[in-house]
Write a protein that holds these residues in place. Structure first.
Motif, PDB file in Angstrom:
ATOM      1  N   MET A  31      32.178  37.174 -14.616  1.00  0.00           N
ATOM      2  CA  MET A  31      31.561  38.033 -13.605  1.00  0.00           C
ATOM      3  C   MET A  31      32.199  37.755 -12.242  1.00  0.00           C
ATOM      4  SD  MET A  31      28.981  39.838 -14.958  1.00  0.00           S
ATOM      5  CE  MET A  31      27.897  40.111 -13.570  1.00  0.00           C
ATOM      6  N   PHE A  32      32.734  38.803 -11.629  1.00  0.00           N
ATOM      7  CA  PHE A  32      33.320  38.694 -10.292  1.00  0.00           C
ATOM      8  C   PHE A  32      32.483  39.532  -9.333  1.00  0.00           C
ATOM      9  CE2 PHE A  32      35.961  39.776  -6.716  1.00  0.00           C
ATOM     10  CZ  PHE A  32      36.686  38.624  -6.466  1.00  0.00           C
ATOM     11  N   GLY A  33      31.993  38.902  -8.281  1.00  0.00           N
ATOM     12  CA  GLY A  33      31.141  39.594  -7.315  1.00  0.00           C
ATOM     13  C   GLY A  33      31.902  40.050  -6.088  1.00  0.00           C
ATOM     14  N   LEU A  34      31.691  41.295  -5.702  1.00  0.00           N
ATOM     15  CA  LEU A  34      32.270  41.832  -4.475  1.00  0.00           C
ATOM     16  C   LEU A  34      31.108  42.131  -3.535  1.00  0.00           C
ATOM     17  CD1 LEU A  34      35.025  42.700  -3.266  1.00  0.00           C
ATOM     18  CD2 LEU A  34      34.497  45.017  -4.025  1.00  0.00           C
ATOM     19  N   LEU A  35      30.998  41.343  -2.479  1.00  0.00           N
ATOM     20  CA  LEU A  35      29.844  41.398  -1.594  1.00  0.00           C
ATOM     21  C   LEU A  35      30.243  41.983  -0.243  1.00  0.00           C
ATOM     22  CD1 LEU A  35      26.843  40.531  -1.195  1.00  0.00           C
ATOM     23  CD2 LEU A  35      27.704  38.301  -0.439  1.00  0.00           C
ATOM     24  N   GLY A  36      29.443  42.923   0.237  1.00  0.00           N
ATOM     25  CA  GLY A  36      29.721  43.516   1.545  1.00  0.00           C
ATOM     26  C   GLY A  36      28.635  44.495   1.926  1.00  0.00           C
ATOM     27  N   ALA A  37      28.560  44.785   3.216  1.00  0.00           N
ATOM     28  CA  ALA A  37      27.571  45.735   3.717  1.00  0.00           C
ATOM     29  C   ALA A  37      27.926  47.146   3.268  1.00  0.00           C
ATOM     30  CB  ALA A  37      27.512  45.660   5.244  1.00  0.00           C
ATOM     31  N   ASN A  38      26.969  48.050   3.369  1.00  0.00           N
ATOM     32  CA  ASN A  38      27.257  49.456   3.099  1.00  0.00           C
ATOM     33  C   ASN A  38      28.350  49.931   4.058  1.00  0.00           C
ATOM     34  OD1 ASN A  38      25.273  49.646   1.113  1.00  0.00           O
ATOM     35  ND2 ASN A  38      23.678  50.178   2.585  1.00  0.00           N
ATOM     36  N   GLY A  39      29.360  50.596   3.515  1.00  0.00           N
ATOM     37  CA  GLY A  39      30.465  51.066   4.351  1.00  0.00           C
ATOM     38  C   GLY A  39      31.606  50.070   4.481  1.00  0.00           C
ATOM     39  N   ALA A  40      31.513  48.929   3.793  1.00  0.00           N
ATOM     40  CA  ALA A  40      32.560  47.904   3.897  1.00  0.00           C
ATOM     41  C   ALA A  40      33.819  48.285   3.137  1.00  0.00           C
ATOM     42  CB  ALA A  40      32.036  46.561   3.392  1.00  0.00           C
ATOM     43  N   GLY A  41      33.688  49.222   2.183  1.00  0.00           N
ATOM     44  CA  GLY A  41      34.842  49.633   1.387  1.00  0.00           C
ATOM     45  C   GLY A  41      34.698  49.303  -0.089  1.00  0.00           C
ATOM     46  N   LYS A  42      33.522  48.820  -0.496  1.00  0.00           N
ATOM     47  CA  LYS A  42      33.327  48.392  -1.891  1.00  0.00           C
ATOM     48  C   LYS A  42      33.510  49.554  -2.869  1.00  0.00           C
ATOM     49  CE  LYS A  42      29.124  46.793  -1.507  1.00  0.00           C
ATOM     50  NZ  LYS A  42      28.866  47.365  -0.171  1.00  0.00           N
ATOM     51  N   SER A  43      32.851  50.676  -2.591  1.00  0.00           N
ATOM     52  CA  SER A  43      32.947  51.814  -3.512  1.00  0.00           C
ATOM     53  C   SER A  43      34.367  52.376  -3.556  1.00  0.00           C
ATOM     54  CB  SER A  43      31.953  52.917  -3.126  1.00  0.00           C
ATOM     55  OG  SER A  43      30.627  52.485  -3.368  1.00  0.00           O
ATOM     56  N   SER A  44      35.056  52.355  -2.427  1.00  0.00           N
ATOM     57  CA  SER A  44      36.454  52.807  -2.404  1.00  0.00           C
ATOM     58  C   SER A  44      37.314  51.928  -3.304  1.00  0.00           C
ATOM     59  CB  SER A  44      37.009  52.783  -0.975  1.00  0.00           C
ATOM     60  OG  SER A  44      36.412  53.795  -0.192  1.00  0.00           O
ATOM     61  N   LEU A 200      24.728  35.402 -10.748  1.00  0.00           N
ATOM     62  CA  LEU A 200      25.560  35.864 -11.854  1.00  0.00           C
ATOM     63  C   LEU A 200      27.010  35.417 -11.824  1.00  0.00           C
ATOM     64  CD1 LEU A 200      24.479  39.600 -12.276  1.00  0.00           C
ATOM     65  CD2 LEU A 200      23.971  37.722 -13.806  1.00  0.00           C
ATOM     66  N   CYS A 201      27.604  35.346 -10.642  1.00  0.00           N
ATOM     67  CA  CYS A 201      29.071  35.355 -10.548  1.00  0.00           C
ATOM     68  C   CYS A 201      29.672  33.958 -10.394  1.00  0.00           C
ATOM     69  CB  CYS A 201      29.509  36.241  -9.382  1.00  0.00           C
ATOM     70  SG  CYS A 201      28.951  37.951  -9.586  1.00  0.00           S
ATOM     71  N   THR A 202      30.778  33.740 -11.110  1.00  0.00           N
ATOM     72  CA  THR A 202      31.518  32.485 -10.990  1.00  0.00           C
ATOM     73  C   THR A 202      32.583  32.566  -9.897  1.00  0.00           C
ATOM     74  OG1 THR A 202      32.998  33.225 -12.754  1.00  0.00           O
ATOM     75  CG2 THR A 202      31.160  31.810 -13.389  1.00  0.00           C
ATOM     76  N   GLN A 203      33.000  33.778  -9.561  1.00  0.00           N
ATOM     77  CA  GLN A 203      33.949  34.009  -8.468  1.00  0.00           C
ATOM     78  C   GLN A 203      33.459  35.181  -7.639  1.00  0.00           C
ATOM     79  OE1 GLN A 203      36.848  32.333  -7.672  1.00  0.00           O
ATOM     80  NE2 GLN A 203      36.589  30.848  -9.329  1.00  0.00           N
ATOM     81  N   MET A 204      33.838  35.220  -6.369  1.00  0.00           N
ATOM     82  CA  MET A 204      33.388  36.306  -5.501  1.00  0.00           C
ATOM     83  C   MET A 204      34.356  36.514  -4.343  1.00  0.00           C
ATOM     84  SD  MET A 204      30.371  34.594  -3.148  1.00  0.00           S
ATOM     85  CE  MET A 204      30.414  35.965  -1.976  1.00  0.00           C
ATOM     86  N   ALA A 205      34.208  37.654  -3.681  1.00  0.00           N
ATOM     87  CA  ALA A 205      34.930  37.928  -2.447  1.00  0.00           C
ATOM     88  C   ALA A 205      33.987  38.650  -1.505  1.00  0.00           C
ATOM     89  CB  ALA A 205      36.167  38.778  -2.714  1.00  0.00           C
ATOM     90  N   VAL A 206      34.180  38.443  -0.215  1.00  0.00           N
ATOM     91  CA  VAL A 206      33.404  39.133   0.818  1.00  0.00           C
ATOM     92  C   VAL A 206      34.304  40.179   1.465  1.00  0.00           C
ATOM     93  CG1 VAL A 206      32.091  38.908   2.956  1.00  0.00           C
ATOM     94  CG2 VAL A 206      31.997  37.081   1.253  1.00  0.00           C
TER      95      VAL A 206
END
Length: 296
Positions: A31-44, A200-206
């Motif tokens: 599981m890799f987590g991508l964490l960021g506020a709305n509008g940070a670019g996650k959905s893109s 959940l995640c063992t690795q992540m990015a902000v």
């Protein structure tokens, strides 16, 4: 072992908005987590990985398959649960899953039936299989979304803001389901909810402003601010004064008073208490430092 490699990926939309700015990530099973506020670019970024849009520059590969040049080859291995997905209004969960299985290339009727039945059981929807999906609760729809994403045994699964709007019980059930799935495949979980990543995640990015501002193991990232977070209850009217003199990373209202959490290498003054830092504190610290660097 599966590997997703993202190198120097940027995306600028026709209206001039730069949604992604030189993204570099290497992701393997788990599981890799991508964490960021709305509008940070996650959905893109999720849409780009899922081959739904091309980046303006950069490369993406999954197990040495070029996602940009041969998107159809990647889609054979891909399961995708977008932030919002539509369903046919008058078709049962079982029939819709069967229809989607055909679209994913599972043409053998017996194989398709077995996989649909198994996924309905796995997502705890079997007893609701004859109901129309549009009548499902939010949590049931999300579980159906995971069921369709798991058709054809994908090796790369992308889930975009999957727990937003779920009640605590449904969220817990959904996270358990994701955790079971993520042992032998890559699951990229995009969210603005810190607890989802922490559990959940063992690795992540902000991600902030389309850039990766931090990445690593959640436990290591939290350890990097251990002993540097301090707390104090203050009158709300004094918040601006404290903001001028301290690095406030977060504030919250407790019983009508304001609790501030401050980043400092040493105790700011005797009235501040040391607190055990968590992933939320780390995330707010990164947001504070990122904003400070933009203001300099």
């Amino acid at each position: 072992m599966n590997t997703l490699t993202i190198q120097n990926v940027s995306k600028t939309y026709p209206n001039g908005v730069k949604a992604l700015d030189n993204i570099n990530l290497t992701i393997s099973n788990g599981m890799f987590g991508l964490l960021g506020a709305n509008g940070a670019g996650k959905s893109s970024l999720m849409r780009t990985i899922a081959a739904l849009q091309k980046p303006s520059s950069g490369t993406l590969e999954f197990n040495a398959i070029d996602i940009i040049e041969t998107p159809q080859d990647v889609r054979k291995h891909l399961g995708y649960l977008p932030q919002e997905f539509g369903v046919y209004p008058k078709i049962s969960a079982q029939k819709l899953l069967d229809h989607l299985a055909i679209l994913k290339g599972i043409l053998d009727k017996k194989e398709r039936h077995e996989q649909v039945e198994a996924l309905l059981h796995q997502t705890n929807l079997y007893q609701h299989r004859k109901k129309s999906v549009h009548t499902f609760s939010g949590g049931m729809k999300q579980r159906f979304g995971i069921a369709q994403a798991l058709l054809a045994n994908p090796q790369l699964i992308i889930v975009d803001e999957p727990t937003a709007g779920l009640d605590p019980e449904e969220r817990y059930r959904f996270l358990n389901l994701l955790s079971e799935i993520g042992e032998n495949v890559i699951v990229v979980l995009s969210t603005h909810i810190v607890e989802d990543i922490q559990e959940l995640c063992t690795q992540m990015a902000v991600l902030a402003d389309g850039k990766i501002i931090s990445k690593g193991r959640p436990s290591d990232l939290v350890k990097s601010i251990s002993g540097k977070v301090w707390s104090k209850i203050i009158p709300k009217v004094e918040l601006d004064d404290y903001s001028d003199n301290y690095q406030i990373i977060s504030t919250r209202l407790i019983a009508g008073e304001t609790q501030i959490r401050v980043l400092s290498n040493s105790q700011p003054n005797p009235e501040f208490k040391a607190v055990t830092a968590g992933l939320e504190d780390y995330y707010f610290t990164q947001m504070f430092l990122n904003q400070s660097s933009k203001n300099d």
